[in-house]
Motif scaffolding. Structure first.
Motif, PDB file in Angstrom:
ATOM      1  N   GLU A 412      -1.277  14.361   9.608  1.00  0.00           N
ATOM      2  CA  GLU A 412      -2.587  14.398   8.940  1.00  0.00           C
ATOM      3  C   GLU A 412      -3.137  12.982   8.774  1.00  0.00           C
ATOM      4  O   GLU A 412      -4.336  12.753   8.951  1.00  0.00           O
ATOM      5  CB  GLU A 412      -2.461  15.073   7.576  1.00  0.00           C
ATOM      6  CG  GLU A 412      -2.450  16.599   7.695  1.00  0.00           C
ATOM      7  CD  GLU A 412      -2.178  17.286   6.363  1.00  0.00           C
ATOM      8  OE1 GLU A 412      -2.215  18.527   6.336  1.00  0.00           O
ATOM      9  OE2 GLU A 412      -1.921  16.571   5.357  1.00  0.00           O
ATOM     10  N   ASN A 413      -2.256  12.043   8.424  1.00  0.00           N
ATOM     11  CA  ASN A 413      -2.690  10.644   8.330  1.00  0.00           C
ATOM     12  C   ASN A 413      -3.224  10.155   9.666  1.00  0.00           C
ATOM     13  O   ASN A 413      -4.284   9.518   9.745  1.00  0.00           O
ATOM     14  CB  ASN A 413      -1.527   9.750   7.907  1.00  0.00           C
ATOM     15  CG  ASN A 413      -1.368   9.705   6.399  1.00  0.00           C
ATOM     16  OD1 ASN A 413      -2.206  10.237   5.683  1.00  0.00           O
ATOM     17  ND2 ASN A 413      -0.307   9.070   5.930  1.00  0.00           N
ATOM     18  N   ALA A 414      -2.471  10.442  10.741  1.00  0.00           N
ATOM     19  CA  ALA A 414      -2.893   9.996  12.068  1.00  0.00           C
ATOM     20  C   ALA A 414      -4.265  10.587  12.400  1.00  0.00           C
ATOM     21  O   ALA A 414      -5.142   9.910  12.945  1.00  0.00           O
ATOM     22  CB  ALA A 414      -1.859  10.415  13.113  1.00  0.00           C
ATOM     23  N   GLU A 461      -0.502   3.511  -3.688  1.00  0.00           N
ATOM     24  CA  GLU A 461      -0.924   2.288  -2.990  1.00  0.00           C
ATOM     25  C   GLU A 461      -1.717   2.709  -1.754  1.00  0.00           C
ATOM     26  O   GLU A 461      -1.226   3.480  -0.932  1.00  0.00           O
ATOM     27  CB  GLU A 461       0.288   1.446  -2.555  1.00  0.00           C
ATOM     28  CG  GLU A 461       1.005   0.735  -3.690  1.00  0.00           C
ATOM     29  CD  GLU A 461       0.252  -0.498  -4.161  1.00  0.00           C
ATOM     30  OE1 GLU A 461      -0.736  -0.895  -3.490  1.00  0.00           O
ATOM     31  OE2 GLU A 461       0.637  -1.048  -5.211  1.00  0.00           O
ATOM     32  N   ARG A 462      -2.939   2.193  -1.616  1.00  0.00           N
ATOM     33  CA  ARG A 462      -3.753   2.537  -0.455  1.00  0.00           C
ATOM     34  C   ARG A 462      -4.321   1.252   0.133  1.00  0.00           C
ATOM     35  O   ARG A 462      -4.692   0.344  -0.594  1.00  0.00           O
ATOM     36  CB  ARG A 462      -4.914   3.455  -0.852  1.00  0.00           C
ATOM     37  CG  ARG A 462      -4.476   4.680  -1.646  1.00  0.00           C
ATOM     38  CD  ARG A 462      -5.567   5.728  -1.665  1.00  0.00           C
ATOM     39  NE  ARG A 462      -5.794   6.302  -0.340  1.00  0.00           N
ATOM     40  CZ  ARG A 462      -6.981   6.585   0.155  1.00  0.00           C
ATOM     41  NH1 ARG A 462      -8.058   6.313  -0.546  1.00  0.00           N
ATOM     42  NH2 ARG A 462      -7.106   7.103   1.351  1.00  0.00           N
ATOM     43  N   LEU A 463      -4.374   1.192   1.442  1.00  0.00           N
ATOM     44  CA  LEU A 463      -4.942   0.001   2.074  1.00  0.00           C
ATOM     45  C   LEU A 463      -6.421   0.230   2.382  1.00  0.00           C
ATOM     46  O   LEU A 463      -7.153  -0.692   2.658  1.00  0.00           O
ATOM     47  CB  LEU A 463      -4.195  -0.341   3.367  1.00  0.00           C
ATOM     48  CG  LEU A 463      -2.674  -0.538   3.224  1.00  0.00           C
ATOM     49  CD1 LEU A 463      -2.074  -0.906   4.574  1.00  0.00           C
ATOM     50  CD2 LEU A 463      -2.377  -1.613   2.207  1.00  0.00           C
ATOM     51  N   HIS A 464      -6.796   1.506   2.347  1.00  0.00           N
ATOM     52  CA  HIS A 464      -8.181   1.825   2.654  1.00  0.00           C
ATOM     53  C   HIS A 464      -8.805   2.548   1.463  1.00  0.00           C
ATOM     54  O   HIS A 464      -8.171   3.410   0.860  1.00  0.00           O
ATOM     55  CB  HIS A 464      -8.274   2.685   3.916  1.00  0.00           C
ATOM     56  CG  HIS A 464      -7.594   2.041   5.088  1.00  0.00           C
ATOM     57  ND1 HIS A 464      -6.299   2.336   5.437  1.00  0.00           N
ATOM     58  CD2 HIS A 464      -8.017   1.078   5.943  1.00  0.00           C
ATOM     59  CE1 HIS A 464      -5.942   1.612   6.484  1.00  0.00           C
ATOM     60  NE2 HIS A 464      -6.967   0.825   6.809  1.00  0.00           N
ATOM     61  N   GLY A 465     -10.023   2.156   1.122  1.00  0.00           N
ATOM     62  CA  GLY A 465     -10.691   2.715  -0.055  1.00  0.00           C
ATOM     63  C   GLY A 465     -11.057   4.182   0.121  1.00  0.00           C
ATOM     64  O   GLY A 465     -11.111   4.690   1.235  1.00  0.00           O
ATOM     65  N   GLY A 475       0.939  10.475  -0.069  1.00  0.00           N
ATOM     66  CA  GLY A 475       1.504  11.081   1.142  1.00  0.00           C
ATOM     67  C   GLY A 475       2.729  10.368   1.670  1.00  0.00           C
ATOM     68  O   GLY A 475       3.798  10.966   1.853  1.00  0.00           O
ATOM     69  N   LEU A 476       2.623   9.060   1.897  1.00  0.00           N
ATOM     70  CA  LEU A 476       3.756   8.324   2.492  1.00  0.00           C
ATOM     71  C   LEU A 476       4.923   8.213   1.511  1.00  0.00           C
ATOM     72  O   LEU A 476       6.085   8.207   1.935  1.00  0.00           O
ATOM     73  CB  LEU A 476       3.312   6.934   2.953  1.00  0.00           C
ATOM     74  CG  LEU A 476       2.419   6.926   4.209  1.00  0.00           C
ATOM     75  CD1 LEU A 476       2.065   5.493   4.599  1.00  0.00           C
ATOM     76  CD2 LEU A 476       3.102   7.620   5.382  1.00  0.00           C
ATOM     77  N   ALA A 477       4.607   8.143   0.215  1.00  0.00           N
ATOM     78  CA  ALA A 477       5.684   8.116  -0.775  1.00  0.00           C
ATOM     79  C   ALA A 477       6.475   9.418  -0.687  1.00  0.00           C
ATOM     80  O   ALA A 477       7.706   9.418  -0.760  1.00  0.00           O
ATOM     81  CB  ALA A 477       5.107   7.931  -2.167  1.00  0.00           C
TER      82      ALA A 477
HETATM   83  P1  ADP Z   1      -3.409   8.391   1.694  1.00  0.00           P
HETATM   84  O1  ADP Z   1      -3.625   9.591   0.920  1.00  0.00           O
HETATM   85  O2  ADP Z   1      -4.192   7.231   1.228  1.00  0.00           O
HETATM   86  O3  ADP Z   1      -3.473   8.578   3.159  1.00  0.00           O
HETATM   87  P2  ADP Z   1      -0.640   7.791   2.181  1.00  0.00           P
HETATM   88  O4  ADP Z   1       0.475   7.555   1.240  1.00  0.00           O
HETATM   89  O5  ADP Z   1      -0.496   8.851   3.184  1.00  0.00           O
HETATM   90  O6  ADP Z   1      -1.906   7.980   1.327  1.00  0.00           O
HETATM   91  O7  ADP Z   1      -0.896   6.411   2.911  1.00  0.00           O
HETATM   92  C1  ADP Z   1      -0.931   5.222   2.174  1.00  0.00           C
HETATM   93  C2  ADP Z   1      -1.806   4.220   2.898  1.00  0.00           C
HETATM   94  O8  ADP Z   1      -1.214   3.841   4.122  1.00  0.00           O
HETATM   95  C3  ADP Z   1      -3.145   4.754   3.291  1.00  0.00           C
HETATM   96  O9  ADP Z   1      -4.086   4.602   2.252  1.00  0.00           O
HETATM   97  C4  ADP Z   1      -3.518   3.909   4.487  1.00  0.00           C
HETATM   98  O10 ADP Z   1      -4.100   2.699   4.050  1.00  0.00           O
HETATM   99  C5  ADP Z   1      -2.205   3.620   5.121  1.00  0.00           C
HETATM  100  N1  ADP Z   1      -1.942   4.521   6.253  1.00  0.00           N
HETATM  101  C6  ADP Z   1      -1.231   5.653   6.262  1.00  0.00           C
HETATM  102  N2  ADP Z   1      -1.209   6.209   7.488  1.00  0.00           N
HETATM  103  C7  ADP Z   1      -1.942   5.407   8.291  1.00  0.00           C
HETATM  104  C8  ADP Z   1      -2.311   5.441   9.675  1.00  0.00           C
HETATM  105  N3  ADP Z   1      -1.917   6.431  10.504  1.00  0.00           N
HETATM  106  N4  ADP Z   1      -3.101   4.438  10.151  1.00  0.00           N
HETATM  107  C9  ADP Z   1      -3.490   3.443   9.326  1.00  0.00           C
HETATM  108  N5  ADP Z   1      -3.177   3.352   8.023  1.00  0.00           N
HETATM  109  C10 ADP Z   1      -2.398   4.326   7.498  1.00  0.00           C
END
Ligand code: ADP
Length: 511
Positions: A412-414, A461-465, A475-477
């Motif tokens: 789903e992230n991808a 923690e998110r890298l994108h707003g 999700g990743l946690a």
């Molecule tokens: P979110 O709900 O924000 O996707 P996740 O825990 O899944 O939370 O991911 C944490 C952060 O890792 C995301 O906010 C994003 O910045 C980065 N990230 C996760 N998957 C990807 C990806 N496939 N490509 C780029 N950045 C990703």
């Protein structure tokens, strides 16, 4: 014969008053025994002087000579060197000297006229004796060195008879045990071991060494002052030329200190292990508590949140007329904030559920799982065209519910982070590395800066707003917890604007 040692030729002193005989016999000996060093003298006195200077191995002498006769000289030589090899030559009528000659220590007696066969027989005999004497000396030197080494060596040493009676102990033995040689010599070896060792050990020792084999082991013994000490013992049997057992040599090392050190280390390690165990248990308990706390907070928050959301929608519907635009806008904001809070709470509950319950391990067809996830993603978002590559036959052992959740999260992230890519491509597959299977999800989406890679697995923690991409940052946690529960690892590689790859293992080692 091997008497002509390169470094020490055998030497012979020839004493004869008749110059002619002296000349002939000397030259014959020189020719017959070229390696021999020859000295010649014309009477007993001159012969004695030469003997003192050169210490020849063999003396060949006439008996009746002027100044000092052969007998007198033999006496003198004997008093200097009791082992001297003396051959006396005499005329028939001088046989009365025979007794004197024996007394003078003459080892061979030849009659005149000299028969060379007999002469060389006598010389050869002496040469053989000299060789033997030299060999004995070398051996004695060796034995002296050996016994010095035994006496001064760093190990305790004991020699016993074949029946175990102590014949020798070195100084180190006395120093450590406190027993002087007089106290133990003649005693049975078992006396020094009595009461200290399980009898089956001793039986094994005896059966091993009586077979002619070496025995090694550790014993606890008591010193003369009653103190206990540990020793490492090696017992080797000694045999004679015929191979029958004559003695035992025991080398012993006091290893009390080493033992104590080992014991101390062992205790320290046990203590450490215990402490680590306690600490781990404490931490696990704390984690469980925290999880329970998290779960109950998230759970308890849902009800008031539902209330908030519910009342704000009622407000918006039933009191619409009384509200101006700004008021409606504020209510709309409350509404969407509570929706987001609801998502966060849901995700939190999901995350804490991951660590609860038992883990079952079953065969999972990951390829099929990935296909299903992609199918439902494109069903929800039919306008998107994404190139999807799923490797065939990717399988694993794991908890189907949890592993499914992890794979779904990554896919789903991808899907999400390729949303702005004109030609999105997502790949799912696996590869083997050092006996381990690594699964991966690769996309060509937005990517991320590797400097933040460790952060993305931390909850929230998110890298994108949120404005840019939807999400809660849980999700990743969740993926990491699932993977860790399976005994695996998860990590990510990425580059800003060039996509990212997420790798994970699940602990089961198979390709
Ligand atoms: P979110 O709900 O924000 O996707 P996740 O825990 O899944 O939370 O991911 C944490 C952060 O890792 C995301 O906010 C994003 O910045 C980065 N990230 C996760 N998957 C990807 C990806 N496939 N490509 C780029 N950045 C990703």
């Amino acid at each position: 014969m091997q008497m002509h040692h390169a470094d020490s030729a055998i030497s012979l002193l020839y004493v004869e008053d008749d110059p002619c005989t002296r000349e002939i016999v000397t030259s014959i000996i020189a020719r017959r025994l070229p390696g021999m060093v020859l000295h010649a003298a014309e009477n007993g006195e001159a012969g004695l002087a030469l003997f003192k200077r050169h210490r020849p191995d063999i003396v060949l002498t006439d008996i009746s000579m002027p100044v000092m006769d052969g007998m007198q000289m033999a006496f003198n030589i004997r008093s200097i060197d009791p082992c001297a090899n003396i051959i006396a030559v005499t005329a028939k009528d001088e046989t009365r000297y025979l007794l004197d000659a024996i007394e003078a220590g003459v080892s061979r007696y030849l009659l005149k006229p000299l028969e060379f066969g007999k002469l060389f027989e006598a010389i050869d005999d002496c040469v053989a004796r000299v060789a033997l004497q030299r060999q004995t000396m070398v051996q004695q030197g060796f034995i002296r060195q050996l016994s010095r080494a035994m006496e001064q060596g760093p190990s305790m040493m004991m020699i016993t008879s074949a029946s175990g009676v102590i014949e020798y102990v070195n100084a180190k033995f006395s120093k450590i045990t406190g027993y002087s040689p007089e106290e133990v010599l003649g005693q049975n070896l078992l006396i020094t071991l009595r009461n200290m060792t399980a009898s089956h050990d001793l039986d094994l020792l005896w059966s091993t060494v009586s077979r002619g084999a070496q025995w090694r082991g550790e014993f606890m013994s008591r010193k003369k002052n009653g103190e206990l000490y540990f020793k490492e013992v090696s017992v080797s049997p000694l045999t004679d030329d015929k191979g029958s057992l004559t003695q035992f040599v025991a080398l012993m090392e006091d290893i009390t200190e080493r033992k104590e050190m080992q014991e101390k280390m062992r205790r320290l390690n046990d203590e450490l292990e215990q402490r680590v165990k306690e600490r781990t248990m404490e931490m696990e308990a704390a984690n469980r508590e925290l999880d329970t706390f998290c779960y109950s907070i998230a759970h308890d928050l849902s009800t008031p949140l539902r209330g908030m959301s519910c009342f704000s929608s009622i407000l918006l519907e039933d009191y619409r007329e009384q509200l101006d635009d700004a008021g409606k806008e504020y209510l709309n904001r409350i509404e969407s904030a509570s929706v987001r809070m609801g998502q966060l709470i849901n995700d939190l509950l999901k995350l804490s559920r991951v660590t609860r319950g038992n883990l079952s391990r079953k065969r999972i067809d990951l390829s099929a799982l990935a296909q299903e996830v992609f199918a439902s993603l494109s069903a929800c978002d039919p306008s998107r065209r994404v190139e999807v590559v799923v490797a065939k036959g990717v399988e694993t052992d794991g908890d189907p519910g949890l592993v499914g959740m992890a794979v779904k999260n990554l896919l789903e992230n991808a899907w999400k982070y390729t949303g702005k890519e004109p030609f999105p491509r997502i790949e799912f597959g696996s590869c083997g590395h050092e006996g381990e299977t690594i699964y991966f999800v690769r996309d060509n989406g937005i990517g991320f800066d590797m400097a933040y890679a460790p952060k993305i697995f931390i909850p929230f923690e998110r890298l994108h707003g949120v404005g840019e991409f939807e999400g809660t940052g849980v999700g990743l946690a969740t993926v990491q917890r699932i993977v860790t529960r399976h005994g695996g690892r998860v990590w990510a590689e990425g580059e800003e604007g060039r996509g990212s790859t997420f790798y994970f293992t699940l602990g089961a080692r198979r390709h």
